[in-house]
Design an enzyme around this catalytic site. Structure first.
Site, short mmCIF file in Angstrom:
data_model
loop_
_atom_site.label_atom_id
_atom_site.label_comp_id
_atom_site.label_asym_id
_atom_site.label_seq_id
_atom_site.Cartn_x
_atom_site.Cartn_y
_atom_site.Cartn_z
N ASP A 49 14.70 -24.13 72.61
CA ASP A 49 15.25 -23.17 73.11
C ASP A 49 16.51 -22.61 72.48
O ASP A 49 17.35 -22.88 72.28
CB ASP A 49 16.09 -23.56 74.58
CG ASP A 49 16.21 -22.31 75.39
OD1 ASP A 49 15.72 -21.61 76.17
OD2 ASP A 49 17.59 -21.91 75.25
N TYR A 54 22.15 -16.57 69.52
CA TYR A 54 22.53 -17.64 68.96
C TYR A 54 22.64 -17.72 67.42
O TYR A 54 23.26 -18.49 66.86
CB TYR A 54 21.59 -19.01 69.51
CG TYR A 54 21.61 -19.45 70.92
CD1 TYR A 54 22.22 -18.72 71.78
CD2 TYR A 54 20.61 -20.17 71.60
CE1 TYR A 54 22.26 -18.81 73.07
CE2 TYR A 54 20.47 -20.39 72.61
CZ TYR A 54 21.40 -19.87 73.68
OH TYR A 54 21.26 -19.85 74.94
N LYS A 79 15.19 -15.35 73.54
CA LYS A 79 15.78 -14.31 74.68
C LYS A 79 16.47 -12.92 74.15
O LYS A 79 16.73 -12.98 72.87
CB LYS A 79 16.96 -15.05 75.41
CG LYS A 79 16.71 -16.44 75.74
CD LYS A 79 17.83 -17.17 76.49
CE LYS A 79 17.55 -18.63 76.40
NZ LYS A 79 18.06 -19.33 75.40
N HIS A 112 17.84 -12.58 78.86
CA HIS A 112 19.03 -13.65 78.56
C HIS A 112 19.86 -13.49 79.88
O HIS A 112 20.48 -14.43 80.51
CB HIS A 112 19.75 -13.18 77.44
CG HIS A 112 20.55 -14.53 77.00
ND1 HIS A 112 20.54 -14.96 75.61
CD2 HIS A 112 21.20 -15.48 77.64
CE1 HIS A 112 21.29 -15.98 75.69
NE2 HIS A 112 21.49 -16.28 76.71
P1 NDP Z 1 24.90 -28.81 77.58
O1 NDP Z 1 25.11 -29.37 78.98
O2 NDP Z 1 23.23 -29.40 76.95
O3 NDP Z 1 25.92 -29.77 76.41
C1 NDP Z 1 25.94 -29.77 75.26
C2 NDP Z 1 27.17 -30.69 74.87
O4 NDP Z 1 26.95 -32.02 75.32
C3 NDP Z 1 27.52 -30.66 73.43
O5 NDP Z 1 28.71 -30.58 73.31
C4 NDP Z 1 26.92 -31.95 73.08
O6 NDP Z 1 27.54 -32.28 71.70
C5 NDP Z 1 27.08 -32.85 74.17
N1 NDP Z 1 26.09 -33.97 74.22
C6 NDP Z 1 24.57 -33.78 74.01
N2 NDP Z 1 24.19 -35.05 74.26
C7 NDP Z 1 25.22 -35.79 74.81
C8 NDP Z 1 25.21 -37.36 75.10
N3 NDP Z 1 23.99 -37.93 75.04
N4 NDP Z 1 26.47 -37.92 75.33
C9 NDP Z 1 27.59 -37.19 75.20
N5 NDP Z 1 27.67 -35.88 74.72
C10 NDP Z 1 26.23 -35.19 74.54
O7 NDP Z 1 25.22 -27.80 77.10
P2 NDP Z 1 24.55 -26.30 76.52
O8 NDP Z 1 25.34 -25.06 77.22
O9 NDP Z 1 24.22 -26.24 75.04
O10 NDP Z 1 23.15 -26.07 77.59
C11 NDP Z 1 21.80 -26.57 76.77
C12 NDP Z 1 20.97 -25.23 76.29
O11 NDP Z 1 20.71 -24.37 77.16
C13 NDP Z 1 21.77 -24.46 75.25
O12 NDP Z 1 21.81 -25.24 74.02
C14 NDP Z 1 20.95 -23.34 75.32
O13 NDP Z 1 19.72 -23.38 74.55
C15 NDP Z 1 20.71 -23.16 76.68
N6 NDP Z 1 21.79 -22.18 77.38
C16 NDP Z 1 21.35 -21.04 77.94
C17 NDP Z 1 22.27 -20.00 78.61
C18 NDP Z 1 21.70 -18.89 79.16
O14 NDP Z 1 22.52 -18.08 79.50
N7 NDP Z 1 20.30 -18.85 79.17
C19 NDP Z 1 23.54 -20.56 78.67
C20 NDP Z 1 23.94 -21.81 78.18
C21 NDP Z 1 23.04 -22.64 77.49
P3 NDP Z 1 26.83 -32.78 70.49
O15 NDP Z 1 25.99 -31.57 70.00
O16 NDP Z 1 27.96 -33.17 69.57
O17 NDP Z 1 25.97 -33.97 70.81
#
Ligand code: NDP
Length: 275
Positions: A49, A54, A79, A112
């Site tokens: 995604d 991004y 998006k 988006h």
């Molecule tokens: P998430 O809820 O997926 O959380 C990501 C965070 O959690 C990062 O800081 C990551 O750090 C950490 N993390 C990941 N796995 C673990 C784990 N197993 N244990 C502890 N910490 C962990 O947040 P996102 O907001 O990134 O959402 C996911 C995806 O959704 C986005 O990347 C994007 O593709 C999409 N999105 C879409 C939006 C929209 O408006 N359409 C808005 C927001 C997100 P690290 O990378 O260091 O592991």
């Protein structure tokens, strides 16, 4: 619920979408994105995604092409950003994303954000893109029930997917039921609360009881609600950890306890009331 990492949900347009994907928001362009996507594909993820916003579509495309996984087996979402709304601009923005990804076609193209005034025109552009076969599915993101009502009333082509923030601390039950009724697949962004609630004692307790991590519990909770999950991680071991959600299930009691955590927590942004 007998899912594996290879399981897919059939969308209303008959396209099959994986239940688990990798998100790449805030994963820096270049090596970081390429490595994350490569690790995810190696672990068996088949959904990536990204978004124009991004800034890493090019790297997603490179990583998918270099992975050796057949193009048809990978499901790539991008998006349309807010500055590209309107019929002609949306068509142009799609061309640019398509060129940056370089994958020949898009699996899912989403609006988006429900930008005011022009979102209807943009949707017509997405319908045209779908009809041309260059995006297999089209959908929306951050649409509330009101935005979906408007869209369904104005277009004969419904969105296949609505991607919204969804986790136990933002259990959007009404939206989930609405989408189910209209055969719109809900997809959870920020399923890990962007890390903000991974240490919540009630989540930690359920994780310990199931011998899982809090992240795995949150992802599994979404899957058991019939929602596609796209956790983001840049760390190889956490990308693997987040895929370890297909060999256990949460009991009805654990599900109910997690459901009860809802507190309207928006960690990304909140489209409620967006005009
Ligand atoms: P998430 O809820 O997926 O959380 C990501 C965070 O959690 C990062 O800081 C990551 O750090 C950490 N993390 C990941 N796995 C673990 C784990 N197993 N244990 C502890 N910490 C962990 O947040 P996102 O907001 O990134 O959402 C996911 C995806 O959704 C986005 O990347 C994007 O593709 C999409 N999105 C879409 C939006 C929209 O408006 N359409 C808005 C927001 C997100 P690290 O990378 O260091 O592991």
């Amino acid at each position: 619920m007998d899912l594996t990492i290879a399981s897919r949900v059939t969308l209303s347009d008959s396209v099959e979408m994986p239940w688990l994907g990798l998100g790449v928001w805030q994963t820096p362009a270049g090596r970081a994105t390429r490595d994350s996507v490569r690790h995810a594909l190696e672990c068996g993820y088949r959904l990536i995604d990204t978004a124009t916003l991004y800034g890493n579509e090019t790297d997603v495309g490179v990583a998918v092409r270099e992975s050796g996984v057949p193009r048809k087996d990978v499901f790539v979402t991008t998006k349309l950003w807010n500055s590209d709304h309107g019929f002609d601009r949306a068509l142009r923005a799609f061309e640019e994303s398509d060129r940056r990804l370089g994958l020949g076609y898009m699996d899912l193209y989403l609006i988006h954000w429900p930008a005011p005034r022009l979102r209807g025109e943009s949707w017509e552009a997405l319908v045209k893109i779908k009809e041309s076969g260059r995006a297999r599915s089209i959908g929306v993101s951050n649409y509330t029930v009101e935005h979906l009502d408007e869209l369904l009333a104005s277009s004969p082509v419904p969105p296949s997917v609505n991607q919204v923030e969804f986790h136990p601390f933002l259990y959007q039950r009404e939206l989930l039921e609405y989408c189910r009724r209209h055969r719109i697949q809900l997809e959870a962004y920020s399923p890990l609360t962007r890390g903000h609630r991974l240490r919540d004692p009630r989540v930690v307790e359920i994780a310990a009881k199931n011998r899982r991590t809090p992240a795995q519990v949150l992802i599994r909770w979404g899957l058991q609600h019939g929602v596609v999950e796209i956790p983001k991680s840049q760390a190889k071991e956490r990308i693997r950890e987040n895929a370890g959600v297909f060999d256990f299930s949460l009991s009805p009691k654990d599900m109910a306890a997690l459901d009860a955590l809802t507190q309207d927590l928006h960690t990304a942004w909140d489209p409620t009331g967006a005009p």
